[in-house]
Design an enzyme around this catalytic site. Structure first.
Site, short mmCIF file in Angstrom:
data_model
loop_
_atom_site.label_atom_id
_atom_site.label_comp_id
_atom_site.label_asym_id
_atom_site.label_seq_id
_atom_site.Cartn_x
_atom_site.Cartn_y
_atom_site.Cartn_z
N HIS A 124 -3.09 5.07 11.98
CA HIS A 124 -3.94 6.28 11.91
C HIS A 124 -3.07 7.46 11.50
O HIS A 124 -1.96 7.64 12.02
CB HIS A 124 -4.58 6.56 13.27
CG HIS A 124 -5.59 5.52 13.69
ND1 HIS A 124 -6.94 5.77 13.74
CD2 HIS A 124 -5.44 4.23 14.06
CE1 HIS A 124 -7.58 4.68 14.13
NE2 HIS A 124 -6.68 3.73 14.35
N ASP A 130 -16.38 11.47 8.73
CA ASP A 130 -16.57 10.13 9.29
C ASP A 130 -18.05 9.96 9.58
O ASP A 130 -18.60 10.62 10.46
CB ASP A 130 -15.73 9.99 10.56
CG ASP A 130 -15.88 8.60 11.20
OD1 ASP A 130 -16.57 7.73 10.63
OD2 ASP A 130 -15.31 8.40 12.29
N ASP A 151 -20.65 7.92 11.17
CA ASP A 151 -20.64 6.92 12.24
C ASP A 151 -22.08 6.57 12.63
O ASP A 151 -22.82 7.44 13.10
CB ASP A 151 -19.88 7.48 13.44
CG ASP A 151 -19.66 6.45 14.53
OD1 ASP A 151 -19.87 5.26 14.27
OD2 ASP A 151 -19.29 6.85 15.66
N THR A 165 -6.59 12.26 13.92
CA THR A 165 -6.19 11.29 12.89
C THR A 165 -7.39 10.41 12.51
O THR A 165 -8.39 10.34 13.23
CB THR A 165 -5.07 10.37 13.40
OG1 THR A 165 -5.53 9.64 14.54
CG2 THR A 165 -3.83 11.17 13.76
N ARG A 217 -8.05 -3.37 10.90
CA ARG A 217 -8.70 -2.89 12.11
C ARG A 217 -8.52 -3.91 13.23
O ARG A 217 -8.41 -5.11 12.98
CB ARG A 217 -10.21 -2.67 11.89
CG ARG A 217 -10.59 -1.68 10.80
CD ARG A 217 -9.98 -0.30 10.98
NE ARG A 217 -10.32 0.35 12.23
CZ ARG A 217 -11.16 1.37 12.34
NH1 ARG A 217 -11.78 1.85 11.27
NH2 ARG A 217 -11.38 1.94 13.51
N HIS A 222 27.35 3.21 -20.86
CA HIS A 222 27.57 4.14 -19.77
C HIS A 222 26.72 3.71 -18.58
O HIS A 222 25.96 2.75 -18.67
CB HIS A 222 27.23 5.58 -20.20
CG HIS A 222 25.78 5.80 -20.49
ND1 HIS A 222 25.22 5.54 -21.73
CD2 HIS A 222 24.75 6.23 -19.71
CE1 HIS A 222 23.92 5.81 -21.70
NE2 HIS A 222 23.62 6.23 -20.48
N LYS A 263 4.87 -30.06 -15.16
CA LYS A 263 4.86 -28.59 -15.21
C LYS A 263 3.83 -28.08 -14.22
O LYS A 263 2.66 -28.44 -14.29
CB LYS A 263 4.54 -28.10 -16.63
CG LYS A 263 4.71 -26.59 -16.76
CD LYS A 263 4.49 -26.11 -18.17
CE LYS A 263 4.88 -24.64 -18.28
NZ LYS A 263 4.29 -23.80 -17.23
N GLU A 310 -0.64 -29.11 -16.07
CA GLU A 310 -0.56 -28.25 -17.25
C GLU A 310 0.23 -28.88 -18.38
O GLU A 310 0.05 -28.54 -19.55
CB GLU A 310 0.08 -26.91 -16.85
CG GLU A 310 -0.02 -25.83 -17.89
CD GLU A 310 0.69 -24.56 -17.45
OE1 GLU A 310 0.57 -23.56 -18.17
OE2 GLU A 310 1.37 -24.56 -16.41
#
Length: 828
Positions: A128, A149, A151, A248, A256, A366, A542, A680
């Protein structure tokens, strides 16, 4: 078989951005409902670091930690809310303090992948941050963004939140603010709008509060702005309070701590209008970032005004000045003619402490020293190289500031362009700043482990201006050194300069180890093998994956593992399951392995498409086909037959880490077997061939069933019919010197959702003129041009006489490749 000590008991040590981090309990399940482990969390944060960090950088990070996992809905796991850093925090984590009336809190700044990896290790699932950043002086600046926000109250769905978001957008646009939506990963939606630093947090909070009240007044049955929870049932609460300097908001792209691993995910307004709008989990988030990059990128560059009360004080605070630090750099370069990065503006952190020393084979050899400072790389050219003795100062010529992206640049600047020649990284890492004045800089450089500097080295840069001296002339002086820097220009171990194989900046093994770049195979046919009579060949399948070099080294009771792609990107944190499996799979104390990371489809066959779009939980395997070093012994000069025999002894894994068998028989039979297995193609390898680092050698010849070609996307044509409003085809090319050679249009192989994602990815890099040297008028008539920055891969039938692709089919983006890596795959 004696496997030595139990290395997993002490954790796996990885190096990220030059910092050693011990990863423990990688198989611990942090999300029981989905079986998501700490390894999955670390892989997710590694995959999204490039888009997450810019939105969290230089902001004090509050963390929510679930060290025992999030638990279930019925039995949630314990959560630790943490502001202050504790004593166990690594010393290299950048931090800032906030003073309160009775105490001081010290916060980490999520400014780099190493810090993000450390947060994942300590199970800090939620990050946060406030709407303001610390300035260069360490004090908080005014907010650079406004947030709302949205909500949902009880009985309200995400669809109602989206409706309120659209209503809020209309008001914000009237205030010259164009907001960006983010589904929160929990229940609602966040709206972000960029600010220009001219107003305080209190002023922004007042504006946000009035906006919320206006929404409630106009839509009382849908919106509530009151903090009282009792009023929220059946309505969307517009929380304006998170603009307070002490508040925050979950950082964009953060996980989450919900029962399922959801993500605060940036979205498009088009998505918000979809009836199927839903929150995004971490697998979907990884896929979106891989396909589209940062959907919130414009928030970082948009700085419009905000209408507030008349007479509001304008205090931009410390930060970037009005001067364009990169104006001179851009004036010398054309992004369509050089592979060097040419960004529109400086986009770096104002607190960064990275450095790079680049070896530049221009008209005169260089070295260039670049120090990150004020969002750019302050640069000095060192014509005589890095000083190795305190008694001998070297000339340092102050040159134009470079963009931060130049810190990882390697490649060939075409003839005729400014600085034409080859650029290679000599060493890089972080530095400690002792003094920075306009005429004197004192720093201690901490180079990469095993790098050319040899460790930590202290330098002073002193301007020598005087009546007869140019202002850009400085001296670089080696001060009290803790290690002797390598001599600039000296050949490094493991590199055969006579063969033109300069070492790339792979994550190096510990001091004393050798750096390698991978040997590459030449494209060919069976006729090429027949054209070398008397040569004995081995044949391998491959594998359709990503090339990876693995450095594995036992250090006491622990084992360090570093994974690197063929172009030098550190992939260690992206494949934690392989990092965990490698130590137990080898019998040597240390080894450098060469192989392919593959993802298997439902039929058990490697799938590049599955790997390119990999979700964190998609299992991957490491198929090892060569051994470059064993217990510190360089094996590159040993013939393939000897290396292969030692490899079979060293690698004993049969799970995630395997040594696939070579084919017994001739090329025709090997090709037939490869086709029957749905692979492949094959790679033919000379039994007497050496390992040639960094070279595309005809000691290895790859023979494909269907030719593939890496391409650079330079434009697109609009679609028709069911593709109206989207992409009809992509215009692609191959770099040739300083130009992009057009090789055709790709219009098949796309799914509908691919087209939308590709368009979203191309729009931000649109260009006014064609990047191609020449395009047929029919193809250019309705084309939309883009800057040639993105690499993809196509499969095709054959090359036409005009050197165009016949029947190309889209395979996917190649995020592991840069445009400079692309070359025509012409067998011969």
């Amino acid at each position: 078989m004696n496997q030595g000590p139990d290395r997993s008991a002490a954790g796996q040590v990885v190096t990220v951005g030059g910092h050693r981090i011990t990863l423990t309990s990688l198989d611990k399940v942090l999300y029981p409902e989905t079986g998501t482990t700490k390894a999955d969390v670390l892989a997710y944060y590694a995959a999204v670091a490039d888009v997450l960090i810019p939105h969290a950088a230089n902001r004090p990070a509050t963390r929510k930690r679930w060290v025992h996992g999030v638990g279930t809905a019925a039995e949630p796991g314990p959560m630790f809310f943490q502001k202050n850093l504790d004593a166990s925090t690594p010393s290299w984590v950048v931090r800032r303090s906030i003073e309160h009336s009775d105490h001081v809190n010290v916060y980490p700044l999520v400014n780099d992948l190493a810090t993000l990896t450390w947060l994942g290790q300590v199970a800090a699932l939620e990050i946060h941050v406030p709407q303001w950043q610390f300035g260069r002086d360490g004090h908080p600046r005014n907010p650079d963004r406004l947030v709302l926000d949205l909500d949902p109250g009880e009985g309200v769905t995400l669809a109602e939140c989206a409706e309120v978001a659209r209503l809020a957008r209309a008001i914000l646009r009237d205030m010259d603010l164009d907001p960006f939506p983010v589904t929160s990963g929990s229940k609602g939606i966040h709206l972000y709008a960029a600010l220009n630093l001219s107003h305080t947090s209190d002023q922004v909070s007042a504006v946000a509060h009035e906006l919320a009240r206006a929404l409630e007044a106009d839509h009382p049955d849908l919106v509530v702005s009151d903090m009282k929870k009792a009023r929220r049932t059946g309505r969307v609460f517009v929380d304006w309070s998170q603009n307070n300097a002490a508040k925050t908001t979950i950082a964009p792209y953060s996980l989450r701590g919900t029962t399922r691993p959801m993500v605060a995910m940036p979205r498009t307004w088009r998505e918000l209008a979809s009836p199927g709008l839903a929150q995004i989990d971490y697998r979907q988030a990884m896929h979106r970032v891989e396909r589209n990059g940062d959907a919130l990128a414009d928030l970082l560059t948009a700085h419009p005004g905000i209408r507030a009360a008349p007479g509001a004080a304008a205090d931009p605070g410390p930060g970037p000045g009005a001067t364009d630090r990169l104006a001179e750099y851009r004036s010398r370069r054309n992004g369509t003619r050089t592979p060097e990065p040419v960004p529109a503006e400086a986009t770096g952190s104002w607190e960064g402490r990275s450095f790079v020393i680049q070896e530049h084979h221009a008209r005169n050899l260089h070295y260039d020293l670049r120090l990150e400072h004020d969002g750019v790389l302050a640069s000095w050219a060192l014509p005589r190289g890095v000083p190795t003795e305190p008694t001998k100062n070297h000339l340092a010529v102050r040159t134009e500031d470079h963009p931060l992206e130049y810190g990882t640049f390697e490649g060939d600047i075409p003839a005729g362009e400014y600085g034409a020649g080859t650029v290679r990284i000599w060493d890089s890492g972080r530095y400690d700043l002792e003094k920075w004045r306009t005429d004197e800089v004192i720093v201690t450089l901490h180079g990469a482990p095993g790098g050319s500097l040899g460790g930590a080295v202290r330098f002073a840069l002193i301007q020598t201006k005087g009546p007869d001296r140019a202002e850009n002339n400085w001296l670089i002086h080696l001060m009290k050194a803790t290690a002797t820097p390598g001599r600039a220009g000296a050949a490094r171990p493991g590199v055969d300069r006579a063969q033109g194989a300069p070492a790339l900046p792979y994550p190096a093994p510990p001091a004393g180890g050798i750096r390698y770049s991978p040997m590459l195979a030449a494209l060919g046919t069976e006729d090429n093998l027949a054209g070398m009579p008397g040569t004995e060949w081995a044949f391998e399948m491959k594998w359709d994956g990503i090339r990876v070099l693995a450095h594995v080294r036992a250090v006491g009771p622990t084992t360090t593992v570093r994974l690197a792609s063929r172009n030098g990107h550190d992939l260690t944190a992206a494949y934690p399951a392989l990092v965990c499996a490698l130590p137990a799979a080898i019998t040597a104390g240390s080894a450098v392995l060469d192989g392919e990371v593959v993802a298997l489809n439902d039929a058990g066959r490697p799938s590049f498409g599955l790997l390119a779009n990999r979700a964190v939980t998609t299992p991957v395997s490491y198929l090892v086909f060569d051994l470059v070093e064993r217990d510190g012994q360089d094996l590159t000069r040993q013939p393939y037959s000897v290396r292969r025999g030692i490899l079979d002894q060293v690698v004993s894994g049969d799970g995630r880490i395997q040594v696939p068998p070579s084919f017994d028989g001739d090329a025709t039979a090997a090709i037939r077997a490869s086709r029957e297995l749905g692979l492949e193609g094959i790679v033919a390898k000379r039994l007497d061939g050496r390992y040639e680092p960094g070279r595309r050698s005809r000691s290895w010849i790859k023979i494909k069933h269907h030719p593939t070609q890496e391409v650079v996307v330079g434009g697109w044509r609009p679609g028709k019919g069911h593709r109206a409003g989207s992409i009809g085809s992509l215009l692609v090319g191959i770099p040739d010197g300083g130009a992009l050679t057009y090789i055709g249009r790709v219009g098949t192989g796309f799914r509908d959702r691919d087209l939308d994602q590709i368009l979203d990815r191309l729009r931000p890099i649109g260009a006014a003129v064609s990047p191609f040297a020449e395009v047929p008028a029919a193809d250019a008539a309705d084309a939309h041009w883009v800057r040639p920055l993105l690499v993809a891969e196509v499969v095709f039938a054959e090359w036409t006489e005009a050197k165009r692709l016949r029947h190309p089919v889209w395979r996917g983006w190649r995020a592991d490749k840069a445009p400079a890596d692309v070359a025509g795959e012409n067998p011969g």
